[in-house]
Design a protein around this motif. Sequence first.
Motif, PDB file in Angstrom:
ATOM      1  N   PRO A  45       0.828  -1.208   0.000  1.00 31.71           N
ATOM      2  CA  PRO A  45       0.000   0.000   0.000  1.00 31.71           C
ATOM      3  C   PRO A  45       0.866   1.264   0.000  1.00 31.71           C
ATOM      4  CG  PRO A  45      -0.803  -1.582   1.611  1.00 31.71           C
ATOM      5  CD  PRO A  45       0.513  -2.104   1.128  1.00 31.71           C
ATOM      6  N   VAL A  46       0.343   2.313  -0.594  1.00 33.49           N
ATOM      7  CA  VAL A  46       1.063   3.590  -0.641  1.00 33.49           C
ATOM      8  C   VAL A  46       1.259   4.114   0.772  1.00 33.49           C
ATOM      9  CG1 VAL A  46       0.907   6.009  -1.367  1.00 33.49           C
ATOM     10  CG2 VAL A  46       0.272   4.170  -2.947  1.00 33.49           C
ATOM     11  N   ARG A  75       2.052   7.835  12.602  1.00 33.61           N
ATOM     12  CA  ARG A  75       0.838   7.548  11.861  1.00 33.61           C
ATOM     13  C   ARG A  75       1.067   6.346  10.950  1.00 33.61           C
ATOM     14  NH1 ARG A  75      -2.174  10.971  13.999  1.00 33.61           N
ATOM     15  NH2 ARG A  75      -4.023   9.987  13.081  1.00 33.61           N
ATOM     16  N   THR A  76      -0.009   5.674  10.590  1.00 35.01           N
ATOM     17  CA  THR A  76       0.079   4.393   9.893  1.00 35.01           C
ATOM     18  C   THR A  76       0.858   4.482   8.580  1.00 35.01           C
ATOM     19  OG1 THR A  76      -2.136   4.876   9.053  1.00 35.01           O
ATOM     20  CG2 THR A  76      -1.959   3.302  10.857  1.00 35.01           C
ATOM     21  N   ASN A  77       1.373   3.330   8.178  1.00 32.87           N
ATOM     22  CA  ASN A  77       2.183   3.236   6.958  1.00 32.87           C
ATOM     23  C   ASN A  77       1.328   3.011   5.711  1.00 32.87           C
ATOM     24  OD1 ASN A  77       1.373   0.634   7.467  1.00 32.87           O
ATOM     25  ND2 ASN A  77       3.438  -0.177   7.816  1.00 32.87           N
ATOM     26  N   ALA A  78       0.100   3.456   5.764  1.00 37.41           N
ATOM     27  CA  ALA A  78      -0.814   3.410   4.612  1.00 37.41           C
ATOM     28  C   ALA A  78      -1.964   4.362   4.901  1.00 37.41           C
ATOM     29  CB  ALA A  78      -1.343   1.996   4.380  1.00 37.41           C
ATOM     30  N   TYR A  79      -2.628   4.801   3.833  1.00 33.65           N
ATOM     31  CA  TYR A  79      -3.780   5.688   3.964  1.00 33.65           C
ATOM     32  C   TYR A  79      -5.052   4.866   4.164  1.00 33.65           C
ATOM     33  CZ  TYR A  79      -0.727   9.381   2.159  1.00 33.65           C
ATOM     34  OH  TYR A  79       0.298  10.281   1.987  1.00 33.65           O
ATOM     35  N   ASN A  80      -6.006   5.454   4.871  1.00 31.70           N
ATOM     36  CA  ASN A  80      -7.287   4.782   5.037  1.00 31.70           C
ATOM     37  C   ASN A  80      -8.259   5.223   3.933  1.00 31.70           C
ATOM     38  OD1 ASN A  80      -8.344   7.313   5.794  1.00 31.70           O
ATOM     39  ND2 ASN A  80      -8.009   6.922   7.970  1.00 31.70           N
ATOM     40  N   ALA A  81      -9.517   4.819   4.039  1.00 32.80           N
ATOM     41  CA  ALA A  81     -10.497   5.087   2.987  1.00 32.80           C
ATOM     42  C   ALA A  81     -10.795   6.576   2.812  1.00 32.80           C
ATOM     43  CB  ALA A  81     -11.797   4.334   3.285  1.00 32.80           C
ATOM     44  N   LYS A  82     -10.491   7.370   3.836  1.00 29.76           N
ATOM     45  CA  LYS A  82     -10.714   8.815   3.755  1.00 29.76           C
ATOM     46  C   LYS A  82      -9.430   9.570   3.433  1.00 29.76           C
ATOM     47  CE  LYS A  82     -14.692   8.971   6.881  1.00 29.76           C
ATOM     48  NZ  LYS A  82     -15.245   9.586   8.121  1.00 29.76           N
ATOM     49  N   ASP A  83      -8.444   8.857   2.921  1.00 30.25           N
ATOM     50  CA  ASP A  83      -7.152   9.458   2.579  1.00 30.25           C
ATOM     51  C   ASP A  83      -6.461  10.041   3.809  1.00 30.25           C
ATOM     52  OD1 ASP A  83      -5.437   9.507   0.426  1.00 30.25           O
ATOM     53  OD2 ASP A  83      -5.825  11.610  -0.027  1.00 30.25           O
TER      54      ASP A  83
END
Length: 431
Positions: free
Chosen positions: A61-62, A336-344
């Motif tokens: 994931p990005v 903060r997480t190493n990927a974006y969630n559904a809300k960017d």
Amino acid sequence: MKRRTILKGMLGATGAAALGFRLPLASAADHNGKLYVFVQAQGGWDPTSFCDPKDNIAGEPVINHWAQTSEIREAGNIQYAPFADNKAFFEKYHERILVINGVDAQTNSHTVGVVHNWSGRTSEGYPTATALLAGHYAPDLSVPYLSFGGYSETGGVARFTRMNNPDLLRNIATPQIPHWNAEARYFSDADWIALEARRAASAQRLGNASDLLPGEARNRGFHTSAFAAADGLAAYAAALPSNDELEQPERYQGANYNYYSDLKRQAQLTVLAFKTGVAVSADLWLGGFDTHAYHDRDHSWLLANLTGAVDFLWDYAEEHNIAERLVVVMGSDFGRTNAYNAKDGKDHWPIGSYVVMEKNQPWTNRVVGITDERHFAQRVNPATLEPDERGGSIIYPKHVHKALRRYLGIEQTPGALRFPFNNTEDFAFFG
């Protein structure tokens, strides 16, 4: 401290001065050592877009949108993300920066993360390093430990002062002066003169007394402390610019919130407190880093505001000739997480960083601590700070606090010994 007590001390100081009498003062002007600022970025900043930059990994994931079009940058020996105003900050200050990456807060909870990162322990009760420094270097000052918000637990080793309203300070420090209009004053000229004369006579009598009993000597010590507090507060209040000359708050219409920052004003008030000798340590605070939605947009403004305020702090300290004595520590709840969630947005991630700053030191222009390409903390050798999966340790906030205590000369003070870090490795962050 009650306002009545503060006024007694102020009256004693001004009245005694009028008669040429002066008790010895405990003043930060006598403290020629370092001055300490801890900057709390509350909400959980993103080290991968700041001081621990990460490229995207094919098939994963990005982790950062900026990595889709830009590359990791470097200033001196420090890598940084091409995001927000990082370039200006790291290019200007890399020679006075130590980055400590891969610090595991062991939590995704804001409450625990704040306590852990600013006290070194996951449960409440331990004081901040800011409190320990004030308690050791300036216990008798009027406002030795300034707090503008955030975590400010003292553990009983010092007292902190919330400093959010300069007008209130002016009112307390100089109640005989009308600050808004000629009618808005606490004392008339005649009443103030009478109070000064009464307090001066009492101070003169105490100063001339000899062969005091222990209780009387202790009371004279209390008066001495009150005089020092009064002198310090009055000098501090006199040094403050008018409200329209103070740094004005900055606002930003974000995707998540309407953001507000008075961080530059906090820095301004802190430098003036240091210069006038009423404080030796301060906690500065900026909230809003909890960017669960539209992370890049809001985090970019927050990080730029943070580094811009720290830049202002250093420049203002230079202007007032205290920059050579300044130590600055920046940190947050976690990462903060190493990927974006559904809300960017990005959610909570336990791995964070600290940034420690000081001029002309051999341990700066360095990065210590290691995270892998997905921002997981790696074990390092406490002595060599090199990767060591077998004999090394993950870095925790307690390691950073223990090293700071040692470096800043408070590890063996009574306050620090009351709150030890037992069975904790010594990391050679500062050599």
